[in-house]
Design a protein around this motif. Sequence first.
Motif, PDB file in Angstrom:
ATOM      1  N   HIS A   1       0.818  -1.217   0.000  1.00 37.32           N
ATOM      2  CA  HIS A   1       0.000   0.000   0.000  1.00 37.32           C
ATOM      3  C   HIS A   1       0.851   1.267   0.000  1.00 37.32           C
ATOM      4  CE1 HIS A   1      -4.084   1.440   0.186  1.00 37.32           C
ATOM      5  NE2 HIS A   1      -3.831   2.231   1.223  1.00 37.32           N
ATOM      6  N   SER A   2       2.141   1.123   0.224  1.00 34.87           N
ATOM      7  CA  SER A   2       3.050   2.272   0.268  1.00 34.87           C
ATOM      8  C   SER A   2       3.561   2.660  -1.117  1.00 34.87           C
ATOM      9  CB  SER A   2       4.255   1.947   1.157  1.00 34.87           C
ATOM     10  OG  SER A   2       5.043   0.906   0.578  1.00 34.87           O
ATOM     11  N   LEU A   3       3.050   2.070  -2.183  1.00 37.05           N
ATOM     12  CA  LEU A   3       3.668   2.203  -3.501  1.00 37.05           C
ATOM     13  C   LEU A   3       3.741   3.617  -4.044  1.00 37.05           C
ATOM     14  CD1 LEU A   3       1.285   0.604  -6.211  1.00 37.05           C
ATOM     15  CD2 LEU A   3       0.553   1.773  -4.129  1.00 37.05           C
ATOM     16  N   THR A   4       2.983   4.555  -3.483  1.00 33.45           N
ATOM     17  CA  THR A   4       3.076   5.947  -3.953  1.00 33.45           C
ATOM     18  C   THR A   4       4.157   6.738  -3.241  1.00 33.45           C
ATOM     19  OG1 THR A   4       1.390   6.696  -2.383  1.00 33.45           O
ATOM     20  CG2 THR A   4       0.636   6.052  -4.595  1.00 33.45           C
ATOM     21  N   ILE A   5       4.699   6.224  -2.129  1.00 37.89           N
ATOM     22  CA  ILE A   5       5.632   7.009  -1.321  1.00 37.89           C
ATOM     23  C   ILE A   5       6.957   6.308  -1.059  1.00 37.89           C
ATOM     24  CG2 ILE A   5       3.852   8.367  -0.141  1.00 37.89           C
ATOM     25  CD1 ILE A   5       4.206   6.416   2.280  1.00 37.89           C
ATOM     26  N   ASP A   6       7.058   5.011  -1.338  1.00 39.65           N
ATOM     27  CA  ASP A   6       8.290   4.295  -1.003  1.00 39.65           C
ATOM     28  C   ASP A   6       9.341   4.482  -2.095  1.00 39.65           C
ATOM     29  OD1 ASP A   6       7.757   2.351  -3.045  1.00 39.65           O
ATOM     30  OD2 ASP A   6       6.521   1.200  -1.645  1.00 39.65           O
ATOM     31  N   ALA A   7      10.447   3.779  -1.979  1.00 46.50           N
ATOM     32  CA  ALA A   7      11.575   3.975  -2.892  1.00 46.50           C
ATOM     33  C   ALA A   7      11.225   3.656  -4.338  1.00 46.50           C
ATOM     34  CB  ALA A   7      12.759   3.123  -2.440  1.00 46.50           C
ATOM     35  N   GLY A   8      10.170   2.899  -4.580  1.00 44.26           N
ATOM     36  CA  GLY A   8       9.778   2.554  -5.944  1.00 44.26           C
ATOM     37  C   GLY A   8       8.695   3.438  -6.527  1.00 44.26           C
ATOM     38  N   TRP A   9       8.427   4.566  -5.902  1.00 43.02           N
ATOM     39  CA  TRP A   9       7.318   5.423  -6.347  1.00 43.02           C
ATOM     40  C   TRP A   9       7.454   5.853  -7.804  1.00 43.02           C
ATOM     41  CZ3 TRP A   9       7.833  10.202  -8.482  1.00 43.02           C
ATOM     42  CH2 TRP A   9       9.072  10.834  -8.332  1.00 43.02           C
ATOM     43  N   ARG A  10       8.690   6.110  -8.241  1.00 42.34           N
ATOM     44  CA  ARG A  10       8.883   6.645  -9.588  1.00 42.34           C
ATOM     45  C   ARG A  10       8.395   5.665 -10.663  1.00 42.34           C
ATOM     46  NH1 ARG A  10      11.790  10.633 -12.353  1.00 42.34           N
ATOM     47  NH2 ARG A  10      12.577  11.457 -10.384  1.00 42.34           N
ATOM     48  N   GLY A  11       8.607   4.369 -10.455  1.00 42.12           N
ATOM     49  CA  GLY A  11       8.143   3.399 -11.432  1.00 42.12           C
ATOM     50  C   GLY A  11       6.639   3.435 -11.587  1.00 42.12           C
ATOM     51  N   VAL A  12       5.929   3.615 -10.481  1.00 39.98           N
ATOM     52  CA  VAL A  12       4.469   3.724 -10.528  1.00 39.98           C
ATOM     53  C   VAL A  12       4.062   5.022 -11.221  1.00 39.98           C
ATOM     54  CG1 VAL A  12       2.348   3.736  -9.160  1.00 39.98           C
ATOM     55  CG2 VAL A  12       4.312   2.380  -8.403  1.00 39.98           C
ATOM     56  N   ALA A  13       4.715   6.110 -10.841  1.00 39.85           N
ATOM     57  CA  ALA A  13       4.382   7.415 -11.419  1.00 39.85           C
ATOM     58  C   ALA A  13       4.647   7.443 -12.924  1.00 39.85           C
ATOM     59  CB  ALA A  13       5.182   8.510 -10.714  1.00 39.85           C
ATOM     60  N   GLU A  14       5.756   6.870 -13.352  1.00 42.30           N
ATOM     61  CA  GLU A  14       6.069   6.864 -14.783  1.00 42.30           C
ATOM     62  C   GLU A  14       5.095   5.986 -15.563  1.00 42.30           C
ATOM     63  OE1 GLU A  14      10.190   5.784 -14.841  1.00 42.30           O
ATOM     64  OE2 GLU A  14      10.853   7.873 -14.614  1.00 42.30           O
ATOM     65  N   ALA A  15       4.635   4.899 -14.952  1.00 39.14           N
ATOM     66  CA  ALA A  15       3.618   4.074 -15.602  1.00 39.14           C
ATOM     67  C   ALA A  15       2.314   4.859 -15.762  1.00 39.14           C
ATOM     68  CB  ALA A  15       3.381   2.798 -14.807  1.00 39.14           C
ATOM     69  N   CYS A  16       1.979   5.659 -14.755  1.00 35.95           N
ATOM     70  CA  CYS A  16       0.777   6.499 -14.850  1.00 35.95           C
ATOM     71  C   CYS A  16       0.931   7.553 -15.945  1.00 35.95           C
ATOM     72  CB  CYS A  16       0.507   7.165 -13.504  1.00 35.95           C
ATOM     73  SG  CYS A  16       0.007   6.026 -12.194  1.00 35.95           S
ATOM     74  N   LEU A  17       2.113   8.178 -16.019  1.00 34.81           N
ATOM     75  CA  LEU A  17       2.363   9.164 -17.067  1.00 34.81           C
ATOM     76  C   LEU A  17       2.255   8.533 -18.455  1.00 34.81           C
ATOM     77  CD1 LEU A  17       5.366  11.268 -15.704  1.00 34.81           C
ATOM     78  CD2 LEU A  17       3.128  12.156 -16.413  1.00 34.81           C
ATOM     79  N   SER A  18       2.814   7.344 -18.594  1.00 32.61           N
ATOM     80  CA  SER A  18       2.771   6.645 -19.876  1.00 32.61           C
ATOM     81  C   SER A  18       1.330   6.345 -20.284  1.00 32.61           C
ATOM     82  CB  SER A  18       3.594   5.360 -19.801  1.00 32.61           C
ATOM     83  OG  SER A  18       3.532   4.638 -21.002  1.00 32.61           O
ATOM     84  N   TRP A  19       0.536   5.856 -19.340  1.00 27.01           N
ATOM     85  CA  TRP A  19      -0.872   5.541 -19.628  1.00 27.01           C
ATOM     86  C   TRP A  19      -1.634   6.823 -20.011  1.00 27.01           C
ATOM     87  CZ3 TRP A  19      -5.594   6.922 -17.401  1.00 27.01           C
ATOM     88  CH2 TRP A  19      -6.696   6.157 -17.801  1.00 27.01           C
ATOM     89  N   LEU A  20      -1.402   7.904 -19.284  1.00 26.16           N
ATOM     90  CA  LEU A  20      -2.086   9.156 -19.600  1.00 26.16           C
ATOM     91  C   LEU A  20      -1.706   9.649 -20.999  1.00 26.16           C
ATOM     92  CD1 LEU A  20      -1.759  10.965 -16.175  1.00 26.16           C
ATOM     93  CD2 LEU A  20      -3.908  10.271 -17.270  1.00 26.16           C
ATOM     94  N   GLY A  21      -0.424   9.474 -21.363  1.00 24.87           N
ATOM     95  CA  GLY A  21       0.000   9.877 -22.682  1.00 24.87           C
ATOM     96  C   GLY A  21      -0.722   9.128 -23.785  1.00 24.87           C
ATOM     97  N   ARG A  22      -1.034   7.870 -23.513  1.00 23.73           N
ATOM     98  CA  ARG A  22      -1.720   7.049 -24.526  1.00 23.73           C
ATOM     99  C   ARG A  22      -3.215   7.318 -24.567  1.00 23.73           C
ATOM    100  NH1 ARG A  22       1.297   3.079 -21.944  1.00 23.73           N
ATOM    101  NH2 ARG A  22      -0.603   2.086 -21.130  1.00 23.73           N
ATOM    102  N   LYS A  23      -3.808   7.646 -23.415  1.00 21.87           N
ATOM    103  CA  LYS A  23      -5.264   7.704 -23.325  1.00 21.87           C
ATOM    104  C   LYS A  23      -5.851   9.110 -23.386  1.00 21.87           C
ATOM    105  CE  LYS A  23      -5.409   3.296 -22.896  1.00 21.87           C
ATOM    106  NZ  LYS A  23      -5.929   2.457 -24.001  1.00 21.87           N
ATOM    107  N   THR A  24      -5.031  10.130 -23.223  1.00 26.54           N
ATOM    108  CA  THR A  24      -5.609  11.485 -23.144  1.00 26.54           C
ATOM    109  C   THR A  24      -5.077  12.414 -24.217  1.00 26.54           C
ATOM    110  OG1 THR A  24      -3.904  12.243 -21.555  1.00 26.54           O
ATOM    111  CG2 THR A  24      -5.942  11.272 -20.658  1.00 26.54           C
ATOM    112  N   GLU A  25      -4.186  11.949 -25.069  1.00 24.62           N
ATOM    113  CA  GLU A  25      -3.669  12.845 -26.104  1.00 24.62           C
ATOM    114  C   GLU A  25      -4.432  12.638 -27.423  1.00 24.62           C
ATOM    115  OE1 GLU A  25       0.524  12.269 -26.437  1.00 24.62           O
ATOM    116  OE2 GLU A  25       0.948  13.353 -24.571  1.00 24.62           O
TER     117      GLU A  25
END
Length: 266
Positions: free
Chosen positions: A242-266
């Motif tokens: 449940h810590s995936l937004t704040i722990d040491a691996g947060w960037r991987g989650v955030a970049e996956a979200c950015l990638s998905w947004l790039g595909r779905k909202t542009e």
Amino acid sequence: MTDTRQPVVFIHGLWLHATSWQPWIDLFESAGYAPIAPGWPGIPDTVKGARDNPESIADHGIDDVTKHYAAIIETLPQPPILIGHSFGGMIAEKLLGENRAAAAIGIDAAQIKGVLPLPLSALRATLPVFKNPANRHRAVSLTADQFRYAFGNALTPDESDALYEQWVIPAPGKPLFEAAAANFSAHSPAAVETGNNDRGPLLLVMGGRDHTVPEAVTKATFKQYRDSTAVTELLEFPDRGHSLTIDAGWRGVAEACLSWLGRKTE
């Protein structure tokens, strides 16, 4: 000059302060978005302020929080992208279902009305609230050990304890009681317009080792959208809690979200 960048609103969940989104804000800003992370109603602007004033946090329910963010959205130049964690994910789903957002991402989003699985780990993670019915109207704090079980079980004890010291604040018990009673209430605040065909795209993100919102809950939430023709997708990080937004691996989650947004909202 008018800011033409796409607004992004980050919505925190229980026990984490809004400032825990700062690394995400910096990343999304560098990617060309206009991100903000307002706190829930009654929550002071700093972690220390929130810890020192739990009474200001108490007794705010799901509808209070939804209306609070809806009012913030009204001040923005265009419908934002919403990214929420835990109960923040549920709020993002509700606002998207009301057509208040361009898209939404719910990360380990709290269960909505209609979701039936209630794994034992989720019961244990929320026991600090449910052990006393009076907590419905109080703000409840977690101990470091309780946080380690609910959020940091996929981390080393040292990392979990460090995150606890940095970000954890008291949380209102009311949303948990409302969600627990959702399937027994005709007008539950945990209800979401899952059948809306005209809403923007939705991504549900789940951590495979999450104790608080186990993957069974997220998969059941995903099924609630089966009657909608709008885009709804699921993404799993199998080794994350449940810590995936704040722990040491947060960037991987955030970049996956950015990638998905790039595909779905542009």
